[in-house]
Design a protein around this motif. Structure first.
Motif, PDB file in Angstrom:
ATOM      1  N   TYR A  34       0.844  -1.191   0.000  1.00 45.38           N
ATOM      2  CA  TYR A  34       0.000   0.000   0.000  1.00 45.38           C
ATOM      3  C   TYR A  34       0.884   1.247   0.000  1.00 45.38           C
ATOM      4  O   TYR A  34       1.949   1.266   0.604  1.00 45.38           O
ATOM      5  CB  TYR A  34      -0.882   0.046   1.254  1.00 45.38           C
ATOM      6  CG  TYR A  34      -1.883  -1.070   1.356  1.00 45.38           C
ATOM      7  CD1 TYR A  34      -1.527  -2.298   1.913  1.00 45.38           C
ATOM      8  CD2 TYR A  34      -3.186  -0.884   0.913  1.00 45.38           C
ATOM      9  CE1 TYR A  34      -2.453  -3.329   2.013  1.00 45.38           C
ATOM     10  CE2 TYR A  34      -4.118  -1.906   1.016  1.00 45.38           C
ATOM     11  CZ  TYR A  34      -3.743  -3.119   1.560  1.00 45.38           C
ATOM     12  OH  TYR A  34      -4.666  -4.129   1.655  1.00 45.38           O
ATOM     13  N   TYR A  36       0.459   5.374   0.854  1.00 42.25           N
ATOM     14  CA  TYR A  36      -0.309   6.503   1.375  1.00 42.25           C
ATOM     15  C   TYR A  36       0.589   7.730   1.327  1.00 42.25           C
ATOM     16  O   TYR A  36       1.817   7.623   1.268  1.00 42.25           O
ATOM     17  CB  TYR A  36      -0.728   6.265   2.831  1.00 42.25           C
ATOM     18  CG  TYR A  36      -1.853   5.291   3.011  1.00 42.25           C
ATOM     19  CD1 TYR A  36      -1.646   3.915   2.910  1.00 42.25           C
ATOM     20  CD2 TYR A  36      -3.148   5.739   3.289  1.00 42.25           C
ATOM     21  CE1 TYR A  36      -2.691   3.020   3.069  1.00 42.25           C
ATOM     22  CE2 TYR A  36      -4.196   4.849   3.467  1.00 42.25           C
ATOM     23  CZ  TYR A  36      -3.956   3.500   3.348  1.00 42.25           C
ATOM     24  OH  TYR A  36      -4.988   2.624   3.511  1.00 42.25           O
ATOM     25  N   GLN A  38       0.910  11.839   3.202  1.00 39.63           N
ATOM     26  CA  GLN A  38       0.408  12.767   4.202  1.00 39.63           C
ATOM     27  C   GLN A  38       0.955  14.144   3.884  1.00 39.63           C
ATOM     28  O   GLN A  38       2.153  14.399   4.046  1.00 39.63           O
ATOM     29  CB  GLN A  38       0.796  12.345   5.618  1.00 39.63           C
ATOM     30  CG  GLN A  38       0.141  13.194   6.697  1.00 39.63           C
ATOM     31  CD  GLN A  38       0.382  12.662   8.089  1.00 39.63           C
ATOM     32  OE1 GLN A  38       1.369  11.983   8.354  1.00 39.63           O
ATOM     33  NE2 GLN A  38      -0.517  12.986   9.007  1.00 39.63           N
ATOM     34  N   GLY A  43      -4.627  14.504   7.388  1.00 37.70           N
ATOM     35  CA  GLY A  43      -4.576  13.069   7.616  1.00 37.70           C
ATOM     36  C   GLY A  43      -4.005  12.357   6.397  1.00 37.70           C
ATOM     37  O   GLY A  43      -4.017  12.894   5.292  1.00 37.70           O
ATOM     38  N   PRO A  44      -3.503  11.146   6.580  1.00 37.86           N
ATOM     39  CA  PRO A  44      -2.977  10.394   5.440  1.00 37.86           C
ATOM     40  C   PRO A  44      -4.042  10.152   4.378  1.00 37.86           C
ATOM     41  O   PRO A  44      -5.233  10.050   4.684  1.00 37.86           O
ATOM     42  CB  PRO A  44      -2.510   9.072   6.070  1.00 37.86           C
ATOM     43  CG  PRO A  44      -2.234   9.426   7.491  1.00 37.86           C
ATOM     44  CD  PRO A  44      -3.266  10.448   7.844  1.00 37.86           C
ATOM     45  N   TYR A  46      -4.972   7.661   1.082  1.00 32.41           N
ATOM     46  CA  TYR A  46      -4.696   6.439   0.333  1.00 32.41           C
ATOM     47  C   TYR A  46      -4.376   6.795  -1.119  1.00 32.41           C
ATOM     48  O   TYR A  46      -5.044   7.650  -1.724  1.00 32.41           O
ATOM     49  CB  TYR A  46      -5.908   5.513   0.393  1.00 32.41           C
ATOM     50  CG  TYR A  46      -5.894   4.385  -0.616  1.00 32.41           C
ATOM     51  CD1 TYR A  46      -6.629   4.486  -1.792  1.00 32.41           C
ATOM     52  CD2 TYR A  46      -5.149   3.239  -0.386  1.00 32.41           C
ATOM     53  CE1 TYR A  46      -6.630   3.458  -2.717  1.00 32.41           C
ATOM     54  CE2 TYR A  46      -5.143   2.209  -1.315  1.00 32.41           C
ATOM     55  CZ  TYR A  46      -5.883   2.320  -2.484  1.00 32.41           C
ATOM     56  OH  TYR A  46      -5.874   1.315  -3.408  1.00 32.41           O
ATOM     57  N   HIS A  49      -2.726   0.472  -4.126  1.00 30.32           N
ATOM     58  CA  HIS A  49      -2.154  -0.739  -3.567  1.00 30.32           C
ATOM     59  C   HIS A  49      -2.122  -1.827  -4.622  1.00 30.32           C
ATOM     60  O   HIS A  49      -2.832  -1.751  -5.646  1.00 30.32           O
ATOM     61  CB  HIS A  49      -2.899  -1.197  -2.308  1.00 30.32           C
ATOM     62  CG  HIS A  49      -4.239  -1.845  -2.571  1.00 30.32           C
ATOM     63  ND1 HIS A  49      -5.389  -1.122  -2.822  1.00 30.32           N
ATOM     64  CD2 HIS A  49      -4.595  -3.154  -2.598  1.00 30.32           C
ATOM     65  CE1 HIS A  49      -6.396  -1.947  -2.977  1.00 30.32           C
ATOM     66  NE2 HIS A  49      -5.953  -3.195  -2.851  1.00 30.32           N
ATOM     67  N   TYR A  87       4.245   7.098   2.338  1.00 29.79           N
ATOM     68  CA  TYR A  87       4.453   5.899   3.137  1.00 29.79           C
ATOM     69  C   TYR A  87       4.182   4.652   2.293  1.00 29.79           C
ATOM     70  O   TYR A  87       3.134   4.544   1.656  1.00 29.79           O
ATOM     71  CB  TYR A  87       3.505   5.863   4.329  1.00 29.79           C
ATOM     72  CG  TYR A  87       3.685   6.983   5.323  1.00 29.79           C
ATOM     73  CD1 TYR A  87       2.843   8.091   5.319  1.00 29.79           C
ATOM     74  CD2 TYR A  87       4.678   6.920   6.297  1.00 29.79           C
ATOM     75  CE1 TYR A  87       2.983   9.106   6.244  1.00 29.79           C
ATOM     76  CE2 TYR A  87       4.825   7.938   7.228  1.00 29.79           C
ATOM     77  CZ  TYR A  87       3.984   9.027   7.189  1.00 29.79           C
ATOM     78  OH  TYR A  87       4.133  10.028   8.109  1.00 29.79           O
ATOM     79  N   LYS A 100      -4.208  -4.250   9.149  1.00 29.98           N
ATOM     80  CA  LYS A 100      -3.706  -3.132   9.944  1.00 29.98           C
ATOM     81  C   LYS A 100      -2.530  -2.495   9.228  1.00 29.98           C
ATOM     82  O   LYS A 100      -1.730  -3.166   8.590  1.00 29.98           O
ATOM     83  CB  LYS A 100      -3.257  -3.627  11.323  1.00 29.98           C
ATOM     84  CG  LYS A 100      -4.409  -4.036  12.215  1.00 29.98           C
ATOM     85  CD  LYS A 100      -3.974  -4.233  13.654  1.00 29.98           C
ATOM     86  CE  LYS A 100      -2.949  -5.320  13.789  1.00 29.98           C
ATOM     87  NZ  LYS A 100      -2.668  -5.621  15.219  1.00 29.98           N
ATOM     88  N   LEU A 101      -2.414  -1.204   9.359  1.00 34.84           N
ATOM     89  CA  LEU A 101      -1.351  -0.459   8.710  1.00 34.84           C
ATOM     90  C   LEU A 101      -0.296  -0.079   9.734  1.00 34.84           C
ATOM     91  O   LEU A 101      -0.613   0.510  10.763  1.00 34.84           O
ATOM     92  CB  LEU A 101      -1.913   0.802   8.055  1.00 34.84           C
ATOM     93  CG  LEU A 101      -3.001   0.608   7.008  1.00 34.84           C
ATOM     94  CD1 LEU A 101      -3.452   1.961   6.464  1.00 34.84           C
ATOM     95  CD2 LEU A 101      -2.528  -0.289   5.871  1.00 34.84           C
ATOM     96  N   PHE A 103       2.798   2.247   9.949  1.00 39.18           N
ATOM     97  CA  PHE A 103       3.470   3.342   9.258  1.00 39.18           C
ATOM     98  C   PHE A 103       4.934   3.422   9.693  1.00 39.18           C
ATOM     99  O   PHE A 103       5.234   3.466  10.879  1.00 39.18           O
ATOM    100  CB  PHE A 103       2.776   4.669   9.566  1.00 39.18           C
ATOM    101  CG  PHE A 103       1.457   4.846   8.877  1.00 39.18           C
ATOM    102  CD1 PHE A 103       0.305   4.257   9.375  1.00 39.18           C
ATOM    103  CD2 PHE A 103       1.361   5.599   7.722  1.00 39.18           C
ATOM    104  CE1 PHE A 103      -0.917   4.406   8.736  1.00 39.18           C
ATOM    105  CE2 PHE A 103       0.147   5.767   7.069  1.00 39.18           C
ATOM    106  CZ  PHE A 103      -0.994   5.166   7.582  1.00 39.18           C
ATOM    107  N   GLY A 104       5.826   3.461   8.705  1.00 38.79           N
ATOM    108  CA  GLY A 104       7.231   3.749   8.982  1.00 38.79           C
ATOM    109  C   GLY A 104       7.461   5.243   8.903  1.00 38.79           C
ATOM    110  O   GLY A 104       6.527   6.038   9.071  1.00 38.79           O
ATOM    111  N   LYS A 105       8.697   5.622   8.663  1.00 35.44           N
ATOM    112  CA  LYS A 105       9.030   7.044   8.608  1.00 35.44           C
ATOM    113  C   LYS A 105       8.701   7.675   7.257  1.00 35.44           C
ATOM    114  O   LYS A 105       8.574   8.883   7.148  1.00 35.44           O
ATOM    115  CB  LYS A 105      10.510   7.243   8.931  1.00 35.44           C
ATOM    116  CG  LYS A 105      10.883   6.808  10.334  1.00 35.44           C
ATOM    117  CD  LYS A 105      12.339   7.112  10.639  1.00 35.44           C
ATOM    118  CE  LYS A 105      12.723   6.610  12.019  1.00 35.44           C
ATOM    119  NZ  LYS A 105      11.927   7.233  13.087  1.00 35.44           N
TER     120      LYS A 105
END
Lengths: 113, 114
Positions: A34, A36, A38, A43-44, A46, A49, A87, A100-101, A103-105
């Motif tokens: 996926y 995303y 921001q 908010g993030p 979509y 994917h 992301y 569930k997502l 999120f990394g950096k």
């Protein structure tokens, strides 16, 4: 722990294609990739994917390598409004994860005029 | 897709108080999520709030601190209890309309605790 690796930042000239890479070498067979983004103070959002085939929508294209260990998000004609943190997330419906997502950096993409 | 409204958009609260954040969706959805985004950081999932079941909390988050209600398919609340300055963050809700991983997020609630 994040399952993906992304460069912390990238620059792109307005009007040019932005190619954002992502490594996900531990992806399992039933996990999707996926993307995303921001934008500052929002908010993030979509984007797109895919599982193993390349995907395209009105926002972007997603290229997934044949071994599925990496992918590239392509914004074909970047604009200033595409400046955001992007992301790359892998997730799937397994082990009760319910997509569930995690999120990394992410990658801060800055589109320059 | 789904349109999510969060209230309040921002608040400044005193230490030791509680704040309840509301999340309203324009369509019925089963899967709803609450996230926290600390200053300069990425998002961290607090809990999954599916209608008809108790919220499921992620490691490091407990119900006593972040009680969640999910009374119907279009609404949820997250309460941040007994707040301290460390709770200063943006709190976001999201929904997954088709249970397929493409989530739609609210604009977030920016909380500052003094």
């Amino acid at each position: 722990d994040a399952k993906t690796t992304q460069p912390p930042s990238m620059d792109c000239a307005e009007g040019r294609a932005a190619n954002l890479p992502c490594n996900h070498s531990t992806i399992s067979g039933n996990e999707y990739v996926y993307w995303y983004r921001q934008i500052h103070s929002q908010g993030p959002q979509y984007i797109i994917h895919g599982l193993k085939n390349n995907e395209t929508n009105e926002m972007a294209s997603l290229i997934i390598t044949e071994d599925r260990k990496s992918s590239t998000l392509i914004l074909p004609h970047a604009t200033l409004r595409d400046t955001a943190v992007y992301y790359c997330i892998v997730s799937g419906n397994s082990g009760g994860s319910n997509y569930k997502l995690t999120f990394g950096k992410g990658t801060l993409l800055t589109v320059n005029p | 897709s789904a349109v999510i409204s969060q209230k309040p958009s921002r608040d400044i609260c005193q230490r030791g108080t509680s704040l309840t954040i509301q999340c309203q969706v324009d369509s019925q959805v089963t899967m709803m999520f609450w996230y926290r985004q600390q200053p300069g950081q990425s998002l961290t999932l607090i809990a999954t709030a599916n209608q008809g079941s108790e919220a499921t909390y992620e490691s490091g988050f407990v119900i006593d601190k972040f009680p969640i209600s999910r009374p119907n398919l279009t609404f949820s609340t997250l309460t941040v209890s007994n707040m301290s300055p460390e709770d200063s963050s943006i709190y976001l809700c999201s929904v997954d309309p088709i249970a397929g991983g493409d989530q739609y997020f609210g604009a977030g609630t920016r909380l500052s605790v003094l």
